[in-house]
Motif scaffolding. Structure first.
Motif, PDB file in Angstrom:
ATOM      1  N   THR A 243       0.851  -1.184   0.000  1.00 10.22           N
ATOM      2  CA  THR A 243       0.000   0.000   0.000  1.00 10.22           C
ATOM      3  C   THR A 243       0.893   1.242   0.000  1.00 10.22           C
TER       4      THR A 243
ATOM      5  N   TYR B 123      -8.536  -0.263   2.767  1.00 11.11           N
ATOM      6  CA  TYR B 123      -9.467  -0.685   1.716  1.00 11.11           C
ATOM      7  C   TYR B 123      -8.729  -1.430   0.605  1.00 11.11           C
ATOM      8  N   ARG B 124      -7.591  -0.913   0.186  1.00 12.75           N
ATOM      9  CA  ARG B 124      -6.814  -1.564  -0.886  1.00 12.75           C
ATOM     10  C   ARG B 124      -6.306  -2.932  -0.440  1.00 12.75           C
TER      11      ARG B 124
ATOM     12  N   GLU C 193      -7.932   4.410   3.056  1.00 11.02           N
ATOM     13  CA  GLU C 193      -7.717   3.977   1.666  1.00 11.02           C
ATOM     14  C   GLU C 193      -6.724   2.817   1.613  1.00 11.02           C
ATOM     15  N   ARG C 194      -5.692   2.875   2.439  1.00 11.71           N
ATOM     16  CA  ARG C 194      -4.703   1.791   2.469  1.00 11.71           C
ATOM     17  C   ARG C 194      -5.355   0.493   2.943  1.00 11.71           C
TER      18      ARG C 194
ATOM     19  N   LEU D 217      -1.098   7.526   0.879  1.00 15.71           N
ATOM     20  CA  LEU D 217      -2.563   7.487   0.961  1.00 15.71           C
ATOM     21  C   LEU D 217      -3.017   7.550   2.414  1.00 15.71           C
TER      22      LEU D 217
ATOM     23  N   LYS E 247      -9.318  -5.221  -0.602  1.00 20.79           N
ATOM     24  CA  LYS E 247      -9.690  -5.541  -1.981  1.00 20.79           C
ATOM     25  C   LYS E 247      -8.744  -6.579  -2.585  1.00 20.79           C
TER      26      LYS E 247
END
Length: 161
Positions: free
Chosen positions: A35, A46-47, A43-44, A39, A50
């Motif tokens: 990551t 979430y990535r 957001e990190r 960010l 995902k």
């Protein structure tokens, strides 16, 4: 049995997938989820979630093995590691597979034979236990070591049960 091993981290989460049939282990895949530190934390996370979801869908593991959080001298780093670990545990739970958790010392002892092994020793033993493996990095090697530990523990439990 297909085992997904995970070495959680906010900057880099290592992952490794192995097959275990009795005492025979085989390498399936390994990698690292990175990551961007620029960010925002949400957001990190979430990535990480995902990419982990994609890995779970692609390799369809029967079980997941995760390295436990260790205490760190920097409380902020420990907290971020814990948050990444929470995302990893949530992903496994969402996928509906059992999760085994292992302390770093237990993983080192299971794979190398001593609880204070360094990263180079872990990588060397992972390459010996999974001939032909091409490691994508030290975090992936650690994740494969966690998966190997889980396979050994599962085999021991089967013999005892």
């Amino acid at each position: 049995m297909i085992i997904l091993g995970l070495d959680p981290g906010l900057g880099t989460t290592g992952w490794g997938v192995i097959g275990a049939e009795g005492n025979r282990l085989s390498h399936i895949a390994n990698g690292q989820v990175k990551t961007d530190p620029k960010l925002a934390l949400p957001e990190r996370l979430y990535r990480l979630d995902k990419e982990l979801t994609d890995i779970l869908a692609q390799y369809a593991p029967d079980t997941v093995a995760v390295e436990e959080v260790f205490s760190n001298t920097n409380p902020q780093s420990t907290l971020k590691l814990g948050q990444a670990r929470g995302v990893v545990l949530l992903g496994a739970a969402r996928y509906g597979v059992p999760v085994g958790e292992y302390a770093a010392r237990a993983v080192k002892k299971a794979v190398v034979g001593v609880g204070n092994a360094d990263k180079a020793q872990i990588q060397a033993m992972v390459q010996r236990l999974l001939p032909g493996v091409k490691l994508t990095g030290p975090d992936a090697a650690d994740a494969l070591a966690v998966a190997i530990t889980h396979a050994h523990h599962a085999q021991s439990a089967k013999r005892l049960g």
